[in-house]
Design a protein around this motif. Structure first.
Motif, short mmCIF file in Angstrom:
data_model
loop_
_atom_site.label_atom_id
_atom_site.label_comp_id
_atom_site.label_asym_id
_atom_site.label_seq_id
_atom_site.Cartn_x
_atom_site.Cartn_y
_atom_site.Cartn_z
N UNK A 14 0.80 -1.22 0.00
CA UNK A 14 0.00 0.00 0.00
C UNK A 14 0.84 1.28 0.00
N UNK A 15 2.07 1.18 -0.47
CA UNK A 15 2.92 2.36 -0.62
C UNK A 15 3.69 2.24 -1.93
N UNK A 16 4.18 3.37 -2.43
CA UNK A 16 4.94 3.37 -3.68
C UNK A 16 6.37 2.91 -3.40
N UNK A 17 6.79 1.87 -4.08
CA UNK A 17 8.15 1.34 -3.95
C UNK A 17 9.08 2.21 -4.79
N UNK A 18 9.90 2.98 -4.13
CA UNK A 18 10.73 3.96 -4.80
C UNK A 18 11.62 3.34 -5.88
N UNK A 19 12.44 2.36 -5.51
CA UNK A 19 13.47 1.87 -6.42
C UNK A 19 12.90 1.02 -7.56
N UNK A 20 11.85 0.26 -7.28
CA UNK A 20 11.20 -0.48 -8.36
C UNK A 20 10.52 0.47 -9.34
N UNK A 21 9.99 1.56 -8.83
CA UNK A 21 9.36 2.55 -9.70
C UNK A 21 10.38 3.21 -10.62
N UNK A 22 11.58 3.43 -10.12
CA UNK A 22 12.63 4.06 -10.92
C UNK A 22 12.92 3.27 -12.19
N UNK A 71 16.18 11.60 -11.19
CA UNK A 71 16.98 12.27 -12.22
C UNK A 71 18.23 11.44 -12.54
N UNK A 72 18.90 10.93 -11.51
CA UNK A 72 20.12 10.14 -11.74
C UNK A 72 19.83 8.91 -12.58
N UNK A 73 18.76 8.20 -12.24
CA UNK A 73 18.44 6.96 -12.95
C UNK A 73 18.02 7.25 -14.39
N UNK A 74 17.21 8.27 -14.58
CA UNK A 74 16.77 8.61 -15.94
C UNK A 74 17.93 9.13 -16.77
N UNK A 117 14.99 23.46 -1.32
CA UNK A 117 16.38 23.66 -1.74
C UNK A 117 17.14 22.34 -1.74
N UNK A 118 16.83 21.47 -0.80
CA UNK A 118 17.48 20.15 -0.78
C UNK A 118 17.07 19.34 -2.00
N UNK A 119 15.78 19.39 -2.35
CA UNK A 119 15.30 18.65 -3.51
C UNK A 119 15.95 19.16 -4.79
N UNK A 120 15.98 20.49 -4.96
CA UNK A 120 16.56 21.06 -6.17
C UNK A 120 18.05 20.77 -6.26
N UNK A 121 18.76 20.86 -5.13
CA UNK A 121 20.20 20.59 -5.12
C UNK A 121 20.48 19.16 -5.55
N UNK A 122 19.68 18.22 -5.08
CA UNK A 122 19.87 16.82 -5.46
C UNK A 122 19.71 16.63 -6.96
N UNK A 123 18.70 17.28 -7.51
CA UNK A 123 18.43 17.10 -8.94
C UNK A 123 19.54 17.72 -9.79
N UNK A 124 20.04 18.86 -9.38
CA UNK A 124 21.16 19.46 -10.10
C UNK A 124 22.37 18.54 -10.06
N UNK A 125 22.66 18.00 -8.89
CA UNK A 125 23.80 17.08 -8.75
C UNK A 125 23.63 15.84 -9.62
N UNK A 126 22.39 15.41 -9.80
CA UNK A 126 22.12 14.19 -10.56
C UNK A 126 22.03 14.44 -12.07
N UNK A 127 22.05 15.70 -12.48
CA UNK A 127 22.08 15.97 -13.92
C UNK A 127 20.89 16.69 -14.50
N UNK A 128 20.03 17.29 -13.68
CA UNK A 128 18.90 18.04 -14.22
C UNK A 128 19.37 19.26 -14.99
N UNK A 129 18.69 19.57 -16.09
CA UNK A 129 19.02 20.73 -16.92
C UNK A 129 18.09 21.91 -16.69
N UNK A 130 16.84 21.63 -16.30
CA UNK A 130 15.86 22.63 -15.91
C UNK A 130 15.31 22.23 -14.55
N UNK A 131 14.80 23.22 -13.80
CA UNK A 131 14.17 22.96 -12.51
C UNK A 131 12.76 23.53 -12.52
N UNK A 132 11.76 22.65 -12.32
CA UNK A 132 10.37 23.08 -12.25
C UNK A 132 9.97 23.29 -10.80
N UNK A 133 9.21 24.36 -10.56
CA UNK A 133 8.53 24.57 -9.28
C UNK A 133 7.03 24.45 -9.57
#
Length: 326
Positions: free
Chosen positions: A138-146, A174-177, A233-249
């Motif tokens: 009854x919860x979303x499995x993070x790593x299998x979803x990736x 972002x890292x996995x994609x 800010x933590x979420x955005x920083x992680x995505x930048x580190x993982x390779x995001x090119x744009x950041x959506x809010x």
């Protein structure tokens, strides 16, 4: 003689429309807009979304006329959401080569090769339970979803998508994609990450349009708490580190402080998503004659630019483009 009282004459620069235009700091352009569009399976379909007047679900055979209108208005980018006829536990339609978004992308790129196609990369429209990933206990499995999200991103890129926009809010998405795209030879396809996506009440009408309401629970274990600012800010920083090119809010209007924070802290294009609930409220008020729709919409979109948005995903894109072109 009485002593002269000294004060600033700020009104000098507001004395006429020409003067106000001369010193205006922020401007809207049609190049700023990304128009979301809902592609539904079937034929001869153009269904207006009841909670979003002026927004339609469009079948593939009606898609060309919709894109022609968008192109004629000078809008250069659209974001595709799929509304499949069949759903399953895994959201197979999201990553199947004949998935509705993949077919729509191929059609658009064939007929309008210069139109930028942004593919929303998520599973919620395709899963029978309406959540953004694989369910376990009854919860979303993070790593299998990736794993499925990576397959979806590659399928979208293979169909011709110019930008991959993962919206699922799984940790590490972002890292996995990015790795999956690179491994498949799509090193040059950018990722427009839904880096800061709140669990918001403003999404209601979208769920009508995309038929993506969760069948149990909610999305608060993966989307952000609306009370939190530093977490963004933590979420955005992680995505930048993982390779995001744009950041959506997302959403935009109630989160302009977050748009500004992201703009100030990260050297990447910032995208504000003017979401369905924001659109629906304005349309409802306009239809009742309570507001000047054009003035309000343009003020609202300009506020997003002023807050720091480089681009705006908005259902008002066609209306705003018409007003800008007049």
């Amino acid at each position: 003689m009485p002593e002269k009282l000294e004060f600033k004459r700020h009104r000098r620069l507001r004395s006429s429309d020409s003067m106000r235009s001369l010193i205006r700091e922020n401007f809207l352009r049609t190049d700023d807009f990304i128009y979301p569009i809902f592609i539904i399976e079937g034929t001869a379909i153009k269904n207006e979304v009841s909670s979003m007047p002026g927004v339609f679900q469009v079948s593939l055979d009606r898609l060309k006329e919709e894109v022609e209108e968008i192109h004629a208005l000078g809008i250069k980018a659209m974001m595709l959401f799929g509304v499949p006829s069949e759903k399953d536990e895994q959201g197979t339609g999201a990553f199947h080569e004949s998935g509705i978004v993949q077919l729509a992308t191929k059609l658009i790129k064939k007929e309008f090769p210069k139109m930028l196609v942004v593919a929303d990369t998520c599973l919620c429209e395709y899963t029978s339970h309406g959540h953004c990933g694989v369910i376990y206990n009854q919860d979303v499995d993070n790593d299998e979803s990736l794993k499925l999200l990576a397959k979806t991103a590659v399928a979208q890129a293979e169909a011709g998508a110019d930008i991959i926009a993962p919206s699922n809010m799984m940790d590490g998405f972002v890292a996995v994609i990015r790795q999956a795209l690179d491994d498949a030879g799509f090193e040059n396809i950018p990722i427009m990450s839904y880096a800061v996506k709140y669990a918001s009440a403003f999404y209601g009408p979208f769920r009508d349009a995309a038929d993506s309401t969760p069948q149990f629970g909610d999305r608060k274990t993966y989307q952000m708490d609306s009370a939190n600012r530093k977490e963004a800010m933590r979420e955005a920083a992680s995505d930048i580190e993982e390779g995001a090119d744009f950041l959506i809010v997302k959403p935009a209007l109630s989160y302009l402080d977050i748009v500004r924070d992201v703009k100030n802290n990260f050297n990447a294009p910032v995208v504000a998503y003017n979401v369905s609930g924001e659109y629906a409220m304005v349309k409802a008020a306009a239809l009742n004659g309570w507001i000047d729709e054009q003035a309000l919409v343009m003020e609202m979109l300009t506020s997003m630019k002023r807050a720091g948005a480089d681009l705006i995903i908005t259902y008002f894109a066609k209306d705003a483009a018409k007003w800008l072109n007049d």
